[in-house]
Design an enzyme around this catalytic site. Structure first.
Site, PDB file in Angstrom:
ATOM      1  N   ASP A 297      48.652  43.377  14.885  1.00 39.71           N
ATOM      2  CA  ASP A 297      49.037  44.608  14.213  1.00 39.71           C
ATOM      3  C   ASP A 297      49.604  44.225  12.835  1.00 39.71           C
ATOM      4  O   ASP A 297      49.964  43.068  12.616  1.00 39.71           O
ATOM      5  CB  ASP A 297      50.092  45.316  15.071  1.00 39.71           C
ATOM      6  CG  ASP A 297      50.679  46.502  14.350  1.00 39.71           C
ATOM      7  OD1 ASP A 297      49.891  47.335  13.866  1.00 39.71           O
ATOM      8  OD2 ASP A 297      51.918  46.569  14.239  1.00 39.71           O
ATOM      9  N   ARG A 298      49.666  45.165  11.919  1.00 36.45           N
ATOM     10  CA  ARG A 298      50.170  44.834  10.573  1.00 36.45           C
ATOM     11  C   ARG A 298      51.650  45.197  10.420  1.00 36.45           C
ATOM     12  O   ARG A 298      52.510  44.338  10.481  1.00 36.45           O
ATOM     13  CB  ARG A 298      49.321  45.573   9.507  1.00 36.45           C
ATOM     14  CG  ARG A 298      49.531  45.048   8.102  1.00 36.45           C
ATOM     15  CD  ARG A 298      48.884  45.946   7.040  1.00 36.45           C
ATOM     16  NE  ARG A 298      49.751  47.079   6.710  1.00 36.45           N
ATOM     17  CZ  ARG A 298      49.448  48.031   5.818  1.00 36.45           C
ATOM     18  NH1 ARG A 298      48.292  48.000   5.181  1.00 36.45           N
ATOM     19  NH2 ARG A 298      50.298  49.009   5.576  1.00 36.45           N
ATOM     20  N   ASP A 299      51.942  46.503  10.267  1.00 34.97           N
ATOM     21  CA  ASP A 299      53.311  46.928   9.940  1.00 34.97           C
ATOM     22  C   ASP A 299      54.255  46.691  11.118  1.00 34.97           C
ATOM     23  O   ASP A 299      53.993  47.128  12.228  1.00 34.97           O
ATOM     24  CB  ASP A 299      53.329  48.413   9.541  1.00 34.97           C
ATOM     25  CG  ASP A 299      52.415  48.686   8.355  1.00 34.97           C
ATOM     26  OD1 ASP A 299      52.336  47.814   7.466  1.00 34.97           O
ATOM     27  OD2 ASP A 299      51.756  49.741   8.331  1.00 34.97           O
TER      28      ASP A 299
ATOM     29  N   ASN B 259      46.293  50.907  12.222  1.00 34.15           N
ATOM     30  CA  ASN B 259      46.073  52.342  12.006  1.00 34.15           C
ATOM     31  C   ASN B 259      46.661  52.716  10.662  1.00 34.15           C
ATOM     32  O   ASN B 259      47.847  52.455  10.424  1.00 34.15           O
ATOM     33  CB  ASN B 259      46.777  53.167  13.092  1.00 34.15           C
ATOM     34  CG  ASN B 259      46.096  53.064  14.443  1.00 34.15           C
ATOM     35  OD1 ASN B 259      44.971  52.567  14.548  1.00 34.15           O
ATOM     36  ND2 ASN B 259      46.780  53.525  15.485  1.00 34.15           N
TER      37      ASN B 259
ATOM     38  N   CYS C 206      41.901  51.747  10.666  1.00 36.68           N
ATOM     39  CA  CYS C 206      41.404  53.080  10.991  1.00 36.68           C
ATOM     40  C   CYS C 206      41.984  54.039   9.959  1.00 36.68           C
ATOM     41  O   CYS C 206      43.203  54.163   9.856  1.00 36.68           O
ATOM     42  CB  CYS C 206      41.848  53.487  12.392  1.00 36.68           C
ATOM     43  SG  CYS C 206      41.663  55.273  12.633  1.00 36.68           S
TER      44      CYS C 206
ATOM     45  N   LYS D 171      43.902  53.025  17.180  1.00 38.47           N
ATOM     46  CA  LYS D 171      44.539  52.430  18.354  1.00 38.47           C
ATOM     47  C   LYS D 171      45.371  53.488  19.059  1.00 38.47           C
ATOM     48  O   LYS D 171      46.022  54.276  18.365  1.00 38.47           O
ATOM     49  CB  LYS D 171      45.465  51.256  17.937  1.00 38.47           C
ATOM     50  CG  LYS D 171      44.757  50.040  17.404  1.00 38.47           C
ATOM     51  CD  LYS D 171      45.751  48.909  17.056  1.00 38.47           C
ATOM     52  CE  LYS D 171      46.634  49.223  15.887  1.00 38.47           C
ATOM     53  NZ  LYS D 171      47.533  48.135  15.434  1.00 38.47           N
TER      54      LYS D 171
ATOM     55  N   ASP E 140      53.959  45.445  17.689  1.00 35.65           N
ATOM     56  CA  ASP E 140      55.363  45.844  17.871  1.00 35.65           C
ATOM     57  C   ASP E 140      55.497  47.208  18.537  1.00 35.65           C
ATOM     58  O   ASP E 140      56.598  47.716  18.654  1.00 35.65           O
ATOM     59  CB  ASP E 140      56.098  45.843  16.521  1.00 35.65           C
ATOM     60  CG  ASP E 140      55.616  46.966  15.615  1.00 35.65           C
ATOM     61  OD1 ASP E 140      54.381  47.196  15.548  1.00 35.65           O
ATOM     62  OD2 ASP E 140      56.453  47.638  14.992  1.00 35.65           O
TER      63      ASP E 140
END
Ligand SMILES: [Zn+2]
Length: 442
Positions: free
Chosen positions: A255-257, A298, A336, A359, A384
């Site tokens: 995941d990114r953030d 996302n 996305c 997601k 997270d």
């Protein structure tokens, strides 16, 4: 059919002198054979017929080696240039003796690339020049490429880069397919020049059509003792294999953030993106353990009209560049852009939909699978939120929840429990590295 290859073998190998002595770079052994032998094997297996080796320094050793070894399907000619003319100068000097199109390899690269696939791409695009590109762990001192969304090259940035530069991690791997006539305006010049620094920028500036060919295949230069050591290790561990489709690879989906960068509301501009501590180190450890690294995120801010696709590219440019400064890179970033609920001022109606990629839906896995075959049984998801954990469950991936960002308190999928819960990405990377170690020892 492109069946001519040029091998640039004029390099002095100064940086390898400590390990190779007075041997030309192309005859430095990788495993039990010179890198040149590996290249000729590949060219022969790929259906090439005509090989021109442009040699300079210690050319007689190259002549002796080629003379004593057999590649019956290849007609190998050695062009000896006594004045150093750079990567392109010697080729341009002999332009009229070259066929209509050819592949250019650097003599100090170890590669396992599906060359017929690359040349087919070149012909389909009708390109003047096709450059193989990939991300690497040192974009700051690499030749970089910028492209449009169709992979046509829009700018070239040869190393060295100005202070404060920030580019996408799209590195020229120094493997080209070239139409002879695209170099015509250079014919007759006998001067030192380089493909990346001089010739291709001029072809681009005069309206030539250059394409970037994205590849996840193996191609690395072994021009320093340190890089040579890495390439030899890769050979020993069986990591050098031809083709995108050959061997499924384990992937860590990220995941990114809140996982890579600090949760900072919705990130709308590059200056709001800040990497969490030790993220680059964690990514390096997972890559060393044999994993590809793919971000899936996302970004409903696109559908809501708060961030444009260009803004998002700028944010990801910063992400890639900062990781690159610390020796880490991502194989791909998928996002996305959709959002199911309408009613935001400035929203983009065409992206307002219940899609298959947001997601915890698993559509982004299909995008990743199109890039390289994935060994799902050995792959992981790190995130997270409970959304990431639910995604992992649906995708059949082992999951790790990090206590950074939302730390699982989003409450969206309370029953989606992770396989592991850890403080941060570094701890997650250690779990994955250990798991892969016990897997390879079993
Ligand atoms: Zn979507």
């Amino acid at each position: 059919m492109i069946d001519c290859a040029i091998i640039l073998a004029g390099g002095k190998g100064t940086r390898l002198a400590s390990v190779a002595g007075s041997v030309p770079k192309v005859l430095v052994p990788v495993g039990d054979r010179p890198v040149l032998a590996h290249q000729l094997d590949l060219l022969s297996a790929s259906g090439y017929k005509d090989v021109r080796i442009f040699a300079g320094h210690l050319a007689e050793q190259i002549e002796a080696f080629v003379g004593a070894n057999q590649w019956p399907s290849l007609k190998i000619q050695i062009e000896v240039e006594t004045t150093p003319l750079g990567s392109a100068g010697a080729v341009i000097k002999k332009l009229d003796r070259l066929p209509e199109h050819f592949t250019v390899l650097y003599g100090d690269t170890m590669l396992a690339v599906d060359l017929p696939r690359m040349t087919a791409f070149h012909e389909q695009q009708g390109a003047d020049v096709t450059i193989l590109v990939h991300p690497n762990d040192h974009p700051y001192d690499s030749d970089l490429v910028e492209t449009d969304s169709e992979d046509r090259v829009t700018a070239l940035h040869a190393y060295p880069h100005p202070a404060g530069a920030c580019f996408r991690n799209i590195v020229s791997a120094a493997l080209y397919v070239v139409q002879r006539e695209s170099l015509r305006s250079w014919a007759g010049r006998v001067e030192k020049c380089d493909f990346a620094k001089n010739v291709f920028p001029a072809v681009l500036a005069s309206g030539g059509c250059l394409y970037a060919y994205h590849s996840h295949e193996y191609i690395k230069d072994m021009g320093t003792p340190d890089r040579l050591k890495k390439v030899e290790r890769d050979l020993l561990q069986g990591r050098i294999k031809v083709g995108n489709a050959a061997t499924p690879v384990p992937v860590v989906f990220l995941d990114r953030d809140g996982t890579l960068n600090a949760e900072n509301g919705h990130i709308r501009s590059p200056d709001k993106l800040h990497l969490l501590p030790k993220v680059a180190e964690a990514l390096r450890l997972m890559r060393e353990s044999g994993y590809r690294l793919v971000v899936i995120t996302n970004q409903p801010v696109i559908a809501r009209g708060e961030v444009s696709v260009a803004d998002l590219a700028a944010i990801h440019q910063k992400l890639e560049w900062e990781l690159g400064l610390d020796g880490a890179f991502l194989d791909a970033i998928f996002y996305c852009p959709h959002h199911p609920d309408s009613g935001f001022a400035g929203e983009r109606p065409e992206l307002k939909m219940a899609c298959l990629c947001r997601k915890p839906a698993t559509g982004m896995l299909d995008l990743a699978s199109a890039e390289f075959p994935i060994d799902f049984s050995r792959s992981w998801m790190i995130g997270d939120t409970t959304i990431d954990m639910e995604f992992a469950n649906r995708a059949g991936l082992r999951s790790i929840l990090v206590q950074t960002g939302s730390a699982g308190r989003d409450g969206k999928f309370p029953s989606a429990t992770p396989n592991f819960s850890v403080n941060d990405l570094m701890e997650a990377a250690e779990i994955i590295a250990n798991a892969s170690k016990s897997l390879s020892e079993a």
